[in-house]
Design a protein around this motif. Structure first.
Motif, short mmCIF file in Angstrom:
data_model
loop_
_atom_site.label_atom_id
_atom_site.label_comp_id
_atom_site.label_asym_id
_atom_site.label_seq_id
_atom_site.Cartn_x
_atom_site.Cartn_y
_atom_site.Cartn_z
N ARG A 1 -1.56 39.52 146.26
CA ARG A 1 -2.93 39.07 146.54
C ARG A 1 -3.11 37.58 146.29
NH1 ARG A 1 -6.42 43.41 146.13
NH2 ARG A 1 -7.94 41.95 146.99
N LEU A 2 -2.01 36.84 146.15
CA LEU A 2 -2.14 35.41 145.84
C LEU A 2 -2.76 34.61 146.98
CD1 LEU A 2 1.10 34.50 143.85
CD2 LEU A 2 -1.18 35.03 143.00
N GLY A 3 -2.80 35.18 148.17
CA GLY A 3 -3.45 34.48 149.27
C GLY A 3 -4.96 34.59 149.25
N SER A 4 -5.50 35.41 148.34
CA SER A 4 -6.95 35.58 148.23
C SER A 4 -7.48 34.79 147.04
CB SER A 4 -7.30 37.06 148.04
OG SER A 4 -6.78 37.85 149.10
N PRO A 5 -8.68 34.25 147.14
CA PRO A 5 -9.22 33.48 146.00
C PRO A 5 -9.58 34.36 144.81
CG PRO A 5 -10.85 33.67 147.75
CD PRO A 5 -9.58 34.22 148.31
N SER A 6 -9.86 35.66 145.06
CA SER A 6 -10.27 36.55 143.98
C SER A 6 -9.90 37.97 144.33
CB SER A 6 -11.77 36.43 143.71
OG SER A 6 -12.51 36.82 144.86
N ILE A 7 -9.99 38.84 143.33
CA ILE A 7 -9.71 40.27 143.50
C ILE A 7 -10.92 41.04 143.01
CG2 ILE A 7 -8.23 42.18 142.79
CD1 ILE A 7 -5.96 40.28 142.46
N LEU A 8 -11.35 42.03 143.77
CA LEU A 8 -12.47 42.87 143.37
C LEU A 8 -11.96 43.99 142.46
CD1 LEU A 8 -15.46 43.66 143.63
CD2 LEU A 8 -14.82 45.09 145.60
N LEU A 9 -12.40 43.96 141.21
CA LEU A 9 -12.07 45.00 140.24
C LEU A 9 -13.38 45.61 139.77
CD1 LEU A 9 -9.32 43.22 138.07
CD2 LEU A 9 -9.00 44.78 140.00
N GLY A 10 -13.56 46.89 140.10
CA GLY A 10 -14.84 47.50 139.80
C GLY A 10 -15.92 46.83 140.63
N ASP A 11 -16.93 46.27 139.97
CA ASP A 11 -18.01 45.58 140.68
C ASP A 11 -17.97 44.07 140.46
OD1 ASP A 11 -18.63 45.58 138.03
OD2 ASP A 11 -20.66 46.38 138.25
N ARG A 12 -16.82 43.55 139.99
CA ARG A 12 -16.71 42.12 139.70
C ARG A 12 -15.58 41.48 140.49
NH1 ARG A 12 -16.24 40.77 133.49
NH2 ARG A 12 -15.75 38.78 134.50
N GLU A 13 -15.83 40.25 140.93
CA GLU A 13 -14.80 39.45 141.58
C GLU A 13 -14.09 38.63 140.50
OE1 GLU A 13 -13.73 39.10 144.69
OE2 GLU A 13 -15.18 40.31 145.82
N ILE A 14 -12.79 38.86 140.33
CA ILE A 14 -12.01 38.14 139.33
C ILE A 14 -11.17 37.08 140.02
CG2 ILE A 14 -10.38 38.36 137.44
CD1 ILE A 14 -13.01 39.88 137.02
N PRO A 15 -11.31 35.79 139.66
CA PRO A 15 -10.48 34.75 140.29
C PRO A 15 -8.99 35.09 140.16
CG PRO A 15 -12.22 33.78 138.95
CD PRO A 15 -12.24 35.24 138.65
N ILE A 16 -8.25 34.80 141.20
CA ILE A 16 -6.83 35.17 141.22
C ILE A 16 -6.08 34.45 140.10
CG2 ILE A 16 -6.23 33.38 142.89
CD1 ILE A 16 -4.69 36.90 142.58
N GLY A 17 -6.50 33.24 139.75
CA GLY A 17 -5.85 32.53 138.65
C GLY A 17 -6.01 33.24 137.33
N ASP A 18 -7.18 33.86 137.11
CA ASP A 18 -7.40 34.61 135.88
C ASP A 18 -6.52 35.86 135.83
OD1 ASP A 18 -9.28 32.71 135.32
OD2 ASP A 18 -11.02 34.01 135.60
N VAL A 19 -6.33 36.48 136.98
CA VAL A 19 -5.48 37.68 137.05
C VAL A 19 -4.05 37.33 136.68
CG1 VAL A 19 -4.53 39.42 138.59
CG2 VAL A 19 -6.96 38.83 138.73
N VAL A 20 -3.50 36.28 137.32
CA VAL A 20 -2.13 35.86 137.01
C VAL A 20 -2.04 35.38 135.57
CG1 VAL A 20 -0.26 34.31 137.65
CG2 VAL A 20 -1.72 35.28 139.42
N GLY A 21 -3.06 34.66 135.12
CA GLY A 21 -3.05 34.16 133.76
C GLY A 21 -3.01 35.26 132.72
N ALA A 22 -3.64 36.41 133.00
CA ALA A 22 -3.60 37.52 132.06
C ALA A 22 -2.18 38.05 131.89
CB ALA A 22 -4.54 38.64 132.53
N VAL A 23 -1.43 38.11 132.99
CA VAL A 23 -0.03 38.55 132.90
C VAL A 23 0.78 37.53 132.09
CG1 VAL A 23 2.04 39.15 134.21
CG2 VAL A 23 -0.22 39.77 135.10
N MET A 24 0.58 36.24 132.37
CA MET A 24 1.32 35.21 131.65
C MET A 24 0.96 35.22 130.16
SD MET A 24 3.24 33.82 133.89
CE MET A 24 3.36 33.95 135.68
N ARG A 25 -0.29 35.45 129.86
CA ARG A 25 -0.72 35.46 128.46
C ARG A 25 -0.04 36.59 127.69
NH1 ARG A 25 -5.52 35.49 129.63
NH2 ARG A 25 -5.79 33.23 129.68
N ARG A 26 0.12 37.75 128.34
CA ARG A 26 0.78 38.87 127.67
C ARG A 26 2.25 38.54 127.39
NH1 ARG A 26 1.02 44.60 127.54
NH2 ARG A 26 2.63 45.02 125.96
N VAL A 27 2.91 37.90 128.37
CA VAL A 27 4.31 37.54 128.18
C VAL A 27 4.46 36.53 127.05
CG1 VAL A 27 6.34 36.50 129.25
CG2 VAL A 27 4.90 38.07 130.57
#
Length: 608
Positions: A78-104
């Motif tokens: 989904r990196l080609g999209s500016p955001s991802i719809l999770l539930g009823d919220r649009e989450i910026p794609i950078g925040d999504v990737v950042g969450a994975v990086m933060r866990r690592v």
């Protein structure tokens, strides 16, 4: 432990479609995988919790069973999209990737200290937009300024540094990277300073994810016979169904993916379809029928990359298969048949890229190489003109506003590789050089390049699978002790040769003791190894004998010692092979292929 040693870790991250993997290189040279909940693979899926926090990995997958609409299984797609719809919220794609990086980063800090340097691998064909998303997300997660390294370059470093293959300057490694959501092929050449990508191509419509979908569609065809079964099946494949049905849909795809992985080791398996009482039988033959069109695309792309790079046979140091989906035996078979080179593969190909990212120790005195972190160090306008043709071709620093020297990652000195004596390797090279078939392909495909002999047949070693053995999923013909004699009318009888195959699971104690290469015995009934046979090595065969110490059905566990070669029958036959220098040894017949058309044939070999 002092603070310096706790922070002297180089971290390599492979952000994958289905899974993310990471490896650390400590200050003392030790390299190991980061474990996430006890596993080397972290599911890349992301879940928006009810308190607004983002969960990653197995925690996210568990919560997704309750609220599937709040879960994204494959954020990399989904990196080609500016955001991802999770539930009823649009989450910026950078925040999504950042969450994975933060866990690592958190897991690395817990076990090895805060990393001094971070390398993140990205597909070679990615453009600046996706590279910058990943680089900026890592910075926002608390990473040091990261280096974005081309995935095929990381794979080539693993091939040379970790596996110990000799890749001289001027030679190239052909990297076949089949992951969950994408496929990439690259020709990566060794230079005195590191590796350069000569040619790269790929597809984002080929991968394990698409084969999973083909399997689901195939299973759905079985339920179309009656209206009742078809009505129960349709909600399972409806992405807009309710939460309860979506949970069953997730379970179906997980079951199909696991069945696909089991079929890389077994000829049949069963699939538990949610909502249906009876399991569905699935065979490797059915899987390969569905996979062949997808794999044919990957082989065609790989062949085109080799041609584009204009590599002569002697310039190809090896074909290296990486990515979790590449472990399918048919992939190695088709590559071998088309390229004439037995590909190299390891037990866990999904871990190659992250380990290759830290295969070469970093140098603290060198400037930190950066690609894609434009928010911290913007690229000077002149840098675009100097950029290589293929993204990530050379590992170098992006110019900052003030002048910086270019940083490259050199190859570390080659480490000796455990295996057969050099005399044996030399003999195998001479024998393989006489094979005409491999050279024929190069003559027809490499744009008219001349190839008078086929040096690429010189012991192309694999760590798990040469493609000759898995060439057919049909039932093998029974082994016969009355094998046909060599043709007496020929002027000089041709030497009978056999190629080593090894598919020994590392979950077995016996397999681990072998170190990934089958042992060679001094005598048929002597269990002591006098050497080890690299997979893909071709031997001249002397005769065969039977070994009383071999139990064809085995004593270890339930499956024995014989079943490490798909299509092979149980056998207590030992084959005497020439090792060079006048020495001979014995290899179990289950690990030799004499006739690729019939893996159970002795090919005219006589009893000792």
């Amino acid at each position: 432990m002092d603070a310096a040693s706790r922070s002297a870790a180089a971290l390599g991250i492979d952000f994958g479609t289905h899974n993310t993997a990471a490896a650390v290189l400590r200050a003392d040279g030790r390299r190991h995988q980061i474990l996430f909940d006890g596993h080397p693979l972290l599911p890349s899926g992301i879940y928006l919790d009810h308190d607004g926090s983002l969960l990653v990995g197995r925690d996210a997958a568990r919560e997704a069973r309750r609220s599937p609409h709040r879960y994204e299984r494959n954020p990399k797609l989904r990196l080609g999209s500016p955001s991802i719809l999770l539930g009823d919220r649009e989450i910026p794609i950078g925040d999504v990737v950042g969450a994975v990086m933060r866990r690592v980063l958190a897991e690395c800090t817990a076990v090895a200290g805060a990393p001094r340097s971070v390398t993140i691998t990205v597909p070679a064909a990615w453009g600046p937009a996706r590279r910058q998303i990943v680089g900026d997300a890592a910075l926002a997660a608390g990473s040091p300024v990261p280096l974005l390294l081309s995935e095929p370059v990381a794979a080539a470093r693993y091939f040379a540094e970790v596996l110990g293959h000799d890749v001289a300057p001027g030679q190239a490694v052909v990297v076949y990277d089949l992951g969950a959501g994408t496929f990439d092929a690259a020709a990566v050449a060794a230079t005195p300073d590191g590796f350069d990508v000569l040619a790269v191509d790929g597809s984002d419509r080929v991968g394990g994810h698409y084969l999973d979908q083909a399997l689901v569609d195939y299973l759905g065809g079985r339920f179309a016979g009656t209206e009742e079964r078809a009505a129960a099946w349709r909600p399972l494949i409806d992405p807009d169904a309710g939460s309860e049905t979506l949970r069953a849909r997730f379970a179906l795809y997980d079951e199909v993916r696991e069945a696909k992985e089991r079929l890389s080791r077994r000829s049949t398996t069963e699939v538990l379809v949610p909502g249906f009482a009876a399991d569905e039988l699935l065979t490797r033959a059915e899987l390969e029928l569905l996979a062949r069109p997808l794999l044919a695309q990957t082989v065609a792309i790989t062949k085109a990359v080799v041609r584009e790079a204009r590599l002569a046979p002697e310039q190809v140091a090896g074909v290296f298969m990486v990515g979790g989906a590449s472990r399918m035996p048919l992939a190695a078979t088709m590559l071998h048949q088309e390229l004439g080179i037995a590909p190299t593969m390891i037990e866990q190909p999904e871990l190659v890229v992250c380990e290759g990212a830290v295969a070469v120790p970093d140098r603290p005195s060198a400037p930190a190489p950066v690609l894609g972190a434009t928010a911290v160090q913007p690229v000077a306008p002149s840098a675009a003109a100097a950029a290589p043709m293929f993204p990530g071709a050379r590992v170098s620093a992006v110019p900052a506003p003030s002048p910086q020297p270019t940083a490259v990652l050199p190859l570390a000195p080659q480490r000796p590789r455990r295996g057969l004596p050099m005399a044996l390797l030399a003999l195998a090279m001479v024998l393989a050089g006489t094979v005409i078939g491999g050279g024929a392909w190069w003559l027809s495909s490499l744009d008219g390049q001349a190839a008078e002999e086929n040096p690429s047949g010189s012991v192309s070693s694999t760590a798990e699978s040469t493609a000759e053995s898995a060439a057919s999923s049909e039932e093998p013909a029974p082994q016969s002790s009355n094998s046909p004699e060599p043709d007496p009318t020929s002027e000089a009888p041709k030497a009978i040769t056999g190629t080593v195959y090894w598919d020994c699971p590392q979950s077995r104690t016996y397999c681990r003791d072998q170190g990934g290469e089958p042992g060679i015995r001094a005598a048929a009934d002597d269990v002591t190894a006098i050497g080890y046979a690299a997979v893909g090595t071709e031997f001249t065969l002397v005769c065969y004998d039977t070994a009383e110490l071999i139990t064809p059905r085995g004593d270890e566990g339930e499956e024995g010692y014989w079943d490490y070669h798909p299509g092979k029958d149980a056998s207590d036959v030992m084959v005497e092979v020439e090792m060079g220098g006048g020495e001979t040894g014995f290899i179990p017949f289950v690990w030799l292929v004499i006739d690729p058309a019939d893996v159970n044939s002795l090919g005219g070999l006589e009893a000792c």
